[in-house]
Design a protein around this motif. Sequence first.
Motif, PDB file in Angstrom:
ATOM      1  N   ARG A 141     -47.963  14.178 -34.580  1.00 21.38           N
ATOM      2  CA  ARG A 141     -46.629  14.657 -34.985  1.00 21.38           C
ATOM      3  C   ARG A 141     -46.412  14.514 -36.485  1.00 21.38           C
ATOM      4  O   ARG A 141     -45.653  15.281 -37.089  1.00 21.38           O
ATOM      5  N   HIS A 146     -46.209  20.942 -39.351  1.00 22.18           N
ATOM      6  CA  HIS A 146     -45.780  21.824 -38.262  1.00 22.18           C
ATOM      7  C   HIS A 146     -44.693  22.764 -38.798  1.00 22.18           C
ATOM      8  O   HIS A 146     -43.555  22.351 -39.007  1.00 22.18           O
ATOM      9  N   GLU A 150     -42.655  25.140 -31.405  1.00 26.38           N
ATOM     10  CA  GLU A 150     -43.627  25.021 -30.320  1.00 26.38           C
ATOM     11  C   GLU A 150     -43.221  25.825 -29.094  1.00 26.38           C
ATOM     12  O   GLU A 150     -44.071  26.243 -28.301  1.00 26.38           O
ATOM     13  N   PHE A 157     -47.959  27.896 -33.516  1.00 29.33           N
ATOM     14  CA  PHE A 157     -47.834  26.436 -33.571  1.00 29.33           C
ATOM     15  C   PHE A 157     -49.198  25.774 -33.345  1.00 29.33           C
ATOM     16  O   PHE A 157     -49.643  24.937 -34.134  1.00 29.33           O
ATOM     17  N   PHE A 161     -52.076  24.044 -35.970  1.00 23.22           N
ATOM     18  CA  PHE A 161     -52.484  22.659 -35.697  1.00 23.22           C
ATOM     19  C   PHE A 161     -54.004  22.555 -35.602  1.00 23.22           C
ATOM     20  O   PHE A 161     -54.633  21.684 -36.230  1.00 23.22           O
ATOM     21  N   THR A 212     -41.700  18.833 -42.135  1.00 23.47           N
ATOM     22  CA  THR A 212     -42.803  19.501 -41.433  1.00 23.47           C
ATOM     23  C   THR A 212     -43.434  18.591 -40.384  1.00 23.47           C
ATOM     24  O   THR A 212     -44.573  18.822 -39.964  1.00 23.47           O
ATOM     25  N   TRP A 214     -43.128  17.010 -36.418  1.00 28.01           N
ATOM     26  CA  TRP A 214     -42.691  17.584 -35.141  1.00 28.01           C
ATOM     27  C   TRP A 214     -41.686  16.641 -34.495  1.00 28.01           C
ATOM     28  O   TRP A 214     -41.883  15.433 -34.432  1.00 28.01           O
TER      29      TRP A 214
END
Length: 525
Positions: A141, A146, A150, A157, A161, A212, A214
């Motif tokens: 996270r 991010h 999501e 997303f 990642f 940024t 999550w």
Amino acid sequence: MARIAFILLCHKDPDAIIRQAQSLTAVGDYMAIHFDARATPDAYRQIRAALDDNPNVTFARKRVKCGWGEWSLVRASLNAVSAAVEAFPRATHFYMLSGDCMAIKSAEYAHEFLDRHDVDYIESYDYFQSDWIKTGWKEERLIYRHWFNERTQKRWFYTMFELQQRLGLKRKIPHDIDVMIGSQWWCLRRRTVEMILGFISERRDVTRFFSTTWIPDETFFQTLVRHLVPETEINNRSLTFLMFSDYGMPVTFYNDHYDLLLGQDFLFARKISAEATELKRRLGALYASEGTEFAISNEGQSLFRFLTGRGRIGRRFAPRFWEKEASFGRERELLIVVCKKWHVAKRLLERIRQTTNIPVIEYLFNEEGAWLPDLGNIQTSLGKRHRHRRSLMRMLFDYFDTDRLIVCIDPANIDLLEDFCRDRALTRLLDVECQFTDDYLIGHAARVGLAGDHTPTETLNAILPAIRLDIEHESDRIRDAGFANLGRIRETDASEETARVLAEFLSLPQDKAMEIAQTEHLFAD
């Protein structure tokens, strides 16, 4: 005496927001409202028209489009907090609320409670050492960036990642910050809020970092409070009562939970059912009452564990919404695409997703590998999905935070269709009729284990009529079931007829439906 400025983040139900604001400010408290910029302009105008003349209500100067797990939720909170600090110089405490929260104590009790101890109330546990995150990502996270949502931009997303992971693009946490985590429902003193606003204006690096990450609404305020406030001035708890089911979803409270809620050692509760009108009426009157005494038993969590552990059916104290009698929401709309050719249905759903942004799930009751979010293990096998079908659907509505959802179901699952069409929610069916060549049926026989690579041609020719009859029988059962909201499109139909049926099924304008109907190679094998 304590004066509370409530920070309300909301995105729907303007009538309920107006009632909530009027109730909480009638006793002298304040409210700053951030209404999601994604919501309809008419709803926002309705709220402003009703509350602009209330001197104890203010609005965030800048509205942002909010998305679950995004920095936008923190940004919206900061915008509302800034508006409250400026508009209400007499406010001593700032209390984060959602539109689903209601007071379970009187204002008199709440003010005395906050006056009793000069502390901030916020859950704030060590991010890496605690077990606050039960499953799923933890370090990921924070150390990866991010940028996408999501839920609504899933492909981007996870692509970004995985790209960062492959390239080793990890980042460092600001060196002087110990990341903390906890519930987003906090109550902070004025000087703490002012310190936070001052800190973020000076430490842009910290703001950039969290922007940024999550799900930053579980870490941003929790981290900054620990960084700025002595430990002795932090009570590591939320003042908002909420419980979670064994599937990780918030428990909803109904009319018969009134006495239970009043006995909890909390000031507010989340989340109150939209249908619990009597509970809302009683709690609204309670907040304005004087001299009310509360017997705090605080047995809510233990009662819930006891009753759910015994598998008690019903809503009182323990809503077991996966039981047969449960509903996934009277105000919700489930759209079911029924099609034997799965690739055709998936092609259609992808086009619908691109055109409408309605969340879609493909063949969740037929494909073990169908994508589903983490819902606390209920999604891990086809057996569990079928066994807890209504629970699963309700959790998906909650996960996507939507009142409309599209799923694909194979026509063989007539029991699922009949069950869902009996629900209090509005269920619409779209039967997609395809033509079946012998080559397709041979492939189908191989997929379901009726034939293999070395099956003799004579055997295939013998079983093809039976397979075709089975498929026709499934279609006939759907027709004979008498479903109230059943539409049908056929491979042989003209685009105009297909668009007409799609427009009715999706509640779309004719031109939008025509875009979907004219999807290239929709029925191609």
